[in-house]
Design a protein around this motif. Structure first.
Motif, PDB file in Angstrom:
ATOM      1  N   GLY A   1       4.260   5.654  -1.155  1.00 29.43           N
ATOM      2  CA  GLY A   1       4.504   4.160  -0.637  1.00 29.43           C
ATOM      3  C   GLY A   1       4.907   3.859   0.445  1.00 29.43           C
ATOM      4  O   GLY A   1       5.260   3.544   1.540  1.00 29.43           O
ATOM      5  N   VAL A   2       6.945   4.519  -0.255  1.00 33.07           N
ATOM      6  CA  VAL A   2       8.056   4.798   0.602  1.00 33.07           C
ATOM      7  C   VAL A   2       7.557   4.981   1.656  1.00 33.07           C
ATOM      8  O   VAL A   2       7.484   4.929   3.200  1.00 33.07           O
ATOM      9  N   THR A   3       7.078   6.953   2.192  1.00 30.69           N
ATOM     10  CA  THR A   3       6.479   7.692   3.210  1.00 30.69           C
ATOM     11  C   THR A   3       5.785   6.725   3.765  1.00 30.69           C
ATOM     12  O   THR A   3       5.432   7.535   5.315  1.00 30.69           O
ATOM     13  N   LEU A   4       4.940   6.285   3.548  1.00 24.47           N
ATOM     14  CA  LEU A   4       3.722   5.775   4.370  1.00 24.47           C
ATOM     15  C   LEU A   4       3.633   4.527   5.086  1.00 24.47           C
ATOM     16  O   LEU A   4       2.754   4.576   5.924  1.00 24.47           O
ATOM     17  N   VAL A   5       4.486   3.987   4.065  1.00 25.69           N
ATOM     18  CA  VAL A   5       4.927   2.737   4.456  1.00 25.69           C
ATOM     19  C   VAL A   5       6.407   3.163   5.904  1.00 25.69           C
ATOM     20  O   VAL A   5       5.689   1.944   7.448  1.00 25.69           O
ATOM     21  N   SER A   6       6.631   3.856   5.297  1.00 21.88           N
ATOM     22  CA  SER A   6       7.750   4.444   7.055  1.00 21.88           C
ATOM     23  C   SER A   6       7.236   4.445   7.847  1.00 21.88           C
ATOM     24  O   SER A   6       6.960   4.310   9.540  1.00 21.88           O
ATOM     25  N   TYR A   7       5.884   5.258   7.731  1.00 21.03           N
ATOM     26  CA  TYR A   7       5.316   6.409   8.991  1.00 21.03           C
ATOM     27  C   TYR A   7       3.333   4.685   9.716  1.00 21.03           C
ATOM     28  O   TYR A   7       3.847   5.545  10.905  1.00 21.03           O
ATOM     29  N   ALA A   8       3.996   4.070   8.824  1.00 21.32           N
ATOM     30  CA  ALA A   8       3.032   3.158   9.674  1.00 21.32           C
ATOM     31  C   ALA A   8       4.428   2.158  10.697  1.00 21.32           C
ATOM     32  O   ALA A   8       3.658   1.627  11.647  1.00 21.32           O
ATOM     33  N   TYR A   9       5.602   1.899  10.177  1.00 21.44           N
ATOM     34  CA  TYR A   9       6.153   1.694  11.407  1.00 21.44           C
ATOM     35  C   TYR A   9       6.835   2.444  12.399  1.00 21.44           C
ATOM     36  O   TYR A   9       6.705   2.167  12.871  1.00 21.44           O
TER      37      TYR A   9
ATOM     38  N   LEU B   1      10.485  13.986   0.901  1.00 26.72           N
ATOM     39  CA  LEU B   1       9.681  13.830   1.555  1.00 26.72           C
ATOM     40  C   LEU B   1       9.679  12.188   1.758  1.00 26.72           C
ATOM     41  O   LEU B   1       9.339  11.699   2.525  1.00 26.72           O
ATOM     42  N   ALA B   2       9.383  11.399   0.900  1.00 26.09           N
ATOM     43  CA  ALA B   2      10.028  10.111   1.394  1.00 26.09           C
ATOM     44  C   ALA B   2      11.191  10.011   2.431  1.00 26.09           C
ATOM     45  O   ALA B   2      11.676   8.755   3.018  1.00 26.09           O
ATOM     46  N   VAL B   3      12.228  10.107   1.213  1.00 25.92           N
ATOM     47  CA  VAL B   3      13.157   9.658   2.057  1.00 25.92           C
ATOM     48  C   VAL B   3      13.947  10.522   3.923  1.00 25.92           C
ATOM     49  O   VAL B   3      14.191   9.842   4.156  1.00 25.92           O
ATOM     50  N   MET B   4      12.816  11.810   4.534  1.00 25.49           N
ATOM     51  CA  MET B   4      12.855  12.001   5.259  1.00 25.49           C
ATOM     52  C   MET B   4      11.781  11.201   6.280  1.00 25.49           C
ATOM     53  O   MET B   4      12.338  11.368   6.894  1.00 25.49           O
ATOM     54  N   ALA B   5      10.890  10.320   5.841  1.00 21.44           N
ATOM     55  CA  ALA B   5      10.509   9.850   6.069  1.00 21.44           C
ATOM     56  C   ALA B   5      11.425   8.251   6.593  1.00 21.44           C
ATOM     57  O   ALA B   5      10.997   8.273   7.840  1.00 21.44           O
ATOM     58  N   TYR B   6      11.707   8.365   5.363  1.00 18.80           N
ATOM     59  CA  TYR B   6      12.737   6.727   5.812  1.00 18.80           C
ATOM     60  C   TYR B   6      13.121   6.907   6.667  1.00 18.80           C
ATOM     61  O   TYR B   6      13.918   6.037   7.554  1.00 18.80           O
ATOM     62  N   ASN B   7      14.602   8.230   7.086  1.00 13.41           N
ATOM     63  CA  ASN B   7      15.318   9.146   8.078  1.00 13.41           C
ATOM     64  C   ASN B   7      14.799   8.622   9.121  1.00 13.41           C
ATOM     65  O   ASN B   7      14.741   8.347  10.250  1.00 13.41           O
ATOM     66  N   CYS B   8      13.395   8.944   9.487  1.00 12.64           N
ATOM     67  CA  CYS B   8      13.133   9.339  10.340  1.00 12.64           C
ATOM     68  C   CYS B   8      12.042   7.860  11.541  1.00 12.64           C
ATOM     69  O   CYS B   8      12.279   7.496  11.720  1.00 12.64           O
ATOM     70  N   TYR B   9      12.080   6.813  10.583  1.00 16.72           N
ATOM     71  CA  TYR B   9      11.761   6.111  10.588  1.00 16.72           C
ATOM     72  C   TYR B   9      12.916   4.922  11.049  1.00 16.72           C
ATOM     73  O   TYR B   9      12.702   4.332  12.476  1.00 16.72           O
ATOM     74  N   LEU B  10      13.980   5.223  10.542  1.00 18.33           N
ATOM     75  CA  LEU B  10      15.587   4.719  10.957  1.00 18.33           C
ATOM     76  C   LEU B  10      15.913   4.953  12.209  1.00 18.33           C
ATOM     77  O   LEU B  10      16.072   4.587  13.372  1.00 18.33           O
TER      78      LEU B  10
END
Length: 304
Positions: free
Chosen positions: A208-216, A113-122
């Motif tokens: 944390g990685v997931t929530l920060v990615s979604y915040a951005y 889930l964290a990796v997917m959120a980071y990918n979505c952020y990028l």
């Protein structure tokens, strides 16, 4: 045969999972509900894997992560739901220490889930650099890292649990998890509780990685000039974020909270939310609301 208090009887005697209290009619209803949700989970995730493999337009980093998530979801629910269904049928399920420990081991991590959120952020926040950042090698490393971090976090607690002695009751008013082991053990469980608490940092880091990615992502969405574009992105992100919050909050509760016997009934309900409800939502939220997936599904149905 007479057994001493310090002897580990778990090898000789199976554990008994009580399941859910209530009348037979409730058990029948829950059996049918869990069975339908399990079939939907497996079928939905298999459909995702098949669609991505069959359509070249879906062979991107995002859908590669989705395939890994789908595979993990099938594994995740299969470790838990079939035994739960058997308990409803048999009115009490016997399970060995090794089987219970294996179930607990596999029903743990969803770090993808964290990796997917980071990918979505990028993809949303850095679209011009996305291709250079998400190279095939980096995608593979992120995926492998998610698997290793998730399962390594539960390896030490599982290894310590199988060394505990259980010389009293072998009835578990719950499903296979860390809390019931601590309640039933007649030996010192301080080490188990300590390393289980360490899992908090793995979960917290992923969360944390997931929530920060979604915040951005939300901040970037607000700056989209088109009202239709903002509405579309917010609709998708809100659905994703709902699943993320449900899974992380229930996982943190299950694996970080103090082991108190009186809270096992609540833990049982949270386990169902974590292992049955969330997995059945993922295929629909992460794919069926996606235009490319719906087009690929329609082409597959039409045979083209």
């Amino acid at each position: 045969m007479v057994w001493s208090r310090g002897q580990n009887l778990s090898v000789q005697r199976p554990f008994i999972l009580l399941g859910f209290p209530g009348p037979q009619s409730l058990h029948v209803g829950l059996f049918l509900l869990f069975l339908v949700m399990y079939v939907l989970t497996v079928a939905g995730n298999l459909a995702i894997i098949s669609l991505v493999g069959a359509h070249w337009r879906l062979q991107t980093p995002m859908y590669f992560f989705l395939c890994n998530l789908s595979f993990l979801e099938i594994w995740f629910t299969t470790a838990f739901v079939p035994k739960t269904l058997a308990i409803f049928v048999s009115q009490g399920g016997a399970i060995s220490l090794a089987g219970c420990a294996a179930q607990m081991y596999f029903v743990f991590s969803l770090g993808l889930l964290a990796v997917m959120a980071y990918n979505c952020y990028l993809a949303i926040c850095l679209p011009l650099r996305y291709g250079s950042l998400m190279t095939p090698g980096r995608v593979a490393r992120l995926t492998l890292g998610s698997w290793l971090c998730g399962f390594s976090a539960i390896t030490v607690p599982t290894a310590l649990i199988v060394r505990l002695s259980f010389c009293g009751s072998h009835v578990i008013n719950h499903f296979c998890d860390i809390a019931p082991w601590i309640v039933l053990s007649c030996t010192d469980t301080q080490a188990v509780e300590l390393v289980s608490f360490d899992a908090f940092w793995v979960i917290l880091g992923s969360c944390g990685v997931t929530l920060v990615s979604y915040a951005y992502i939300i901040a970037a969405t607000i700056r989209i000039p088109s009202a239709q574009g903002r509405q579309c992105t917010f609709s998708i992100c809100s659905s994703h974020l709902t699943v993320v919050l449900i899974w992380y909050s229930s996982t943190i509760f299950l694996h970080v909270r103090p082991s108190v016997e009186s809270s096992l009934d609540l833990t049982k309900a949270v386990t169902v939310l974590n292992t049955i409800v969330t997995p059945v939502l993922n295929p629909f939220i992460y794919t069926l609301r996606n235009k490319d997936v719906k087009e690929a599904l329609w082409r597959s149905i039409r045979g083209k």
